[in-house]
Design an enzyme around this catalytic site. Sequence first.
Site, PDB file in Angstrom:
ATOM      1  N   CYS B  37      35.526  35.437  40.586  1.00  0.00           N
ATOM      2  CA  CYS B  37      35.688  36.526  39.623  1.00  0.00           C
ATOM      3  C   CYS B  37      36.791  37.463  40.078  1.00  0.00           C
ATOM      4  CB  CYS B  37      34.371  37.257  39.369  1.00  0.00           C
ATOM      5  SG  CYS B  37      33.854  38.249  40.745  1.00  0.00           S
ATOM      6  N   ASP B  39      37.178  39.381  42.617  1.00  0.00           N
ATOM      7  CA  ASP B  39      36.942  40.549  43.438  1.00  0.00           C
ATOM      8  C   ASP B  39      36.065  40.155  44.617  1.00  0.00           C
ATOM      9  OD1 ASP B  39      36.690  40.512  40.651  1.00  0.00           O
ATOM     10  OD2 ASP B  39      36.096  42.609  40.522  1.00  0.00           O
ATOM     11  N   CYS B  64      41.914  44.161  42.712  1.00  0.00           N
ATOM     12  CA  CYS B  64      42.938  44.962  42.083  1.00  0.00           C
ATOM     13  C   CYS B  64      43.001  46.331  42.748  1.00  0.00           C
ATOM     14  CB  CYS B  64      42.620  45.111  40.608  1.00  0.00           C
ATOM     15  SG  CYS B  64      41.186  46.137  40.336  1.00  0.00           S
ATOM     16  N   CYS B 107      34.965  47.185  38.781  1.00  0.00           N
ATOM     17  CA  CYS B 107      35.480  47.292  40.153  1.00  0.00           C
ATOM     18  C   CYS B 107      34.652  48.319  40.930  1.00  0.00           C
ATOM     19  CB  CYS B 107      36.949  47.698  40.161  1.00  0.00           C
ATOM     20  SG  CYS B 107      37.949  46.928  38.886  1.00  0.00           S
TER      21      CYS B 107
END
Lengths: 405, 139
Positions: B37, B39, B64, B107
Amino acid sequence: MLKFPIYLDHNATTPCDPRVVEAMIPFFTNNFGNAASRNHPFGWVAEEAVDYAREQVAKLIGADPKEVIFTSGATEADNLAIKGVYEMYASKGNHIITCNIEHKAVLDTCKHIEKEGGEVTYLKVKDNGLIDLAELEAAIKPTTILIAIMYANNEIGTVMPMKEISAIARKHGVLVFSDATQAVGKIPVDVNKDGIDLLAMTAHKMYGPKGVGALYVRRKNPRVKVTAQMDGGGHERGMRSGTLNVPGIVGFGKACELCLQEMDADAKRLSGLRDKLETALLKMEESYLNGDKEHRLPHVSNISFKYVEGEGLMMGFNKNIAVSSGSACTSASLEPSYVLKALGLGDDLAHSSLRFGLGRFTTEDQIDYTIEQVTNTVNKLREMSPLWEMFKEGVDMNSIEWAHH
Amino acid sequence: MAYSEKVLDHYTNPLNVGTLDKSKTNVGTGLVGAPECGDVMRLQIEVDEATGIIKDAKFKTFGCGSAIASSSVATEWLKGKSVDDAIKIDNMEIVEELNLPPVKIHCSVLAEDAIKAAVNDYRVKNGLPEIKFDDSIVH
Ligand SMILES: Cc1ncc(COP(=O)(O)O)c(C=O)c1O
Ligand code: FES
């Protein structure tokens, strides 16, 4: 002196060449006529300008001017080609062959065709991004009416073997459509030598304005027809109604003329700069080139920097350098690039990719700066990456038990 | 989409990047997410055994800019908190602190989950039962 930001995203769009803008300007003001106004000088001037542009466009792809239908861009040309052939040749069959790394304008049009009852085969590309010709031939059936394969891919720049594809199509009496948006003006494209029956292109990827493009439709050997998708005044020989975007078309024509003159020199210079960039970046540990090294456009390079995430990576320098990434984090859907996944890349590599697209105004200084910035950011983010740490410690990533998330 | 100043600040100068010795009993490690995914966050806490206060926190994140900034904020907030208070950190506080747009909320959820995973790792190591958390709700 470097001027910021540096633009290295020429596969998304290109700036207009100033010579193109200059050619367009009179057609907004003094020469504003409607090219369909047959009975006064305003119309005549506009029509003449459109005819001239049609010749410029046709010349770049080795076509006859009568075979060029102006559209609003490549998306519309893709729709017109596929839907237009599907409807026009309904009595012959309903099967279309395409591939899984086409632009969405082709893939979604094919999805639409399937909803209408058509049948579509999506060939899977090989790891290098090219289709397998034997698979293509095997997919042809008596009901096949069209093979739609892009000339060059927008994400990885690979160039498909169009001559071989069209030879197979000819043998079986199937039409060939190619979305050549990324190739026209960058590498030699010739509809006759390449055996292409329909071809889509757009001005804004070749230093022309946005919102104008064309569909090439073959008139001889064989004569190809498409059903209009836009009803109205019967412009463009009835295949595309709507008042012509005269300034846009004039700019498109000028852009084609410049590409014809400068393509060879541009390609040579840009492939030199691209190779410099690529060689430097591939020197870094765990960085990989995506796509085919031989069969590709001269100005594109797509590289994955394993263990760093693409969006995070771009953030390190995107105030000063514009590139794009196949990372999910950059897309609204949070899905990584389907093109990279089609090459068999794992999510991790697809996520870690950057696309560098060089262009006519790219300089060596810009490339040197980009090499330095990208290298520094990759190194910095790897120091911050738990995956990099595990890799360095020799941990097998597949053995990790992830906390539930 | 432009980033908020605060995300940029934390991205450029992230606080508490690093690794704690996960073999120590007073260190809890949370590794959440999966490369699939996009992350992956590893967050660690080091607890003062006498007081139950978190005296250090470190992270490493593959993700990110917003994920990096979320981990930087989360580790900063953890220092000086008791282990029990640590798990009260809500991802929406991080969203507010960093002005994250809706697509970037997940996030911050990752940071919240990493805290919980680190606390549970610490608890299990010290003979305490694991706390069952409700599945994260993406607000
Ligand atoms: C391969 C390809 N086809 C089609 C398009 C769409 O072109 P346009 O923006 O002219 O509709 C693009 C550009 O994004 C492209 O790269
Ligand atoms: S880590 Fe992918 S969007 Fe934040």
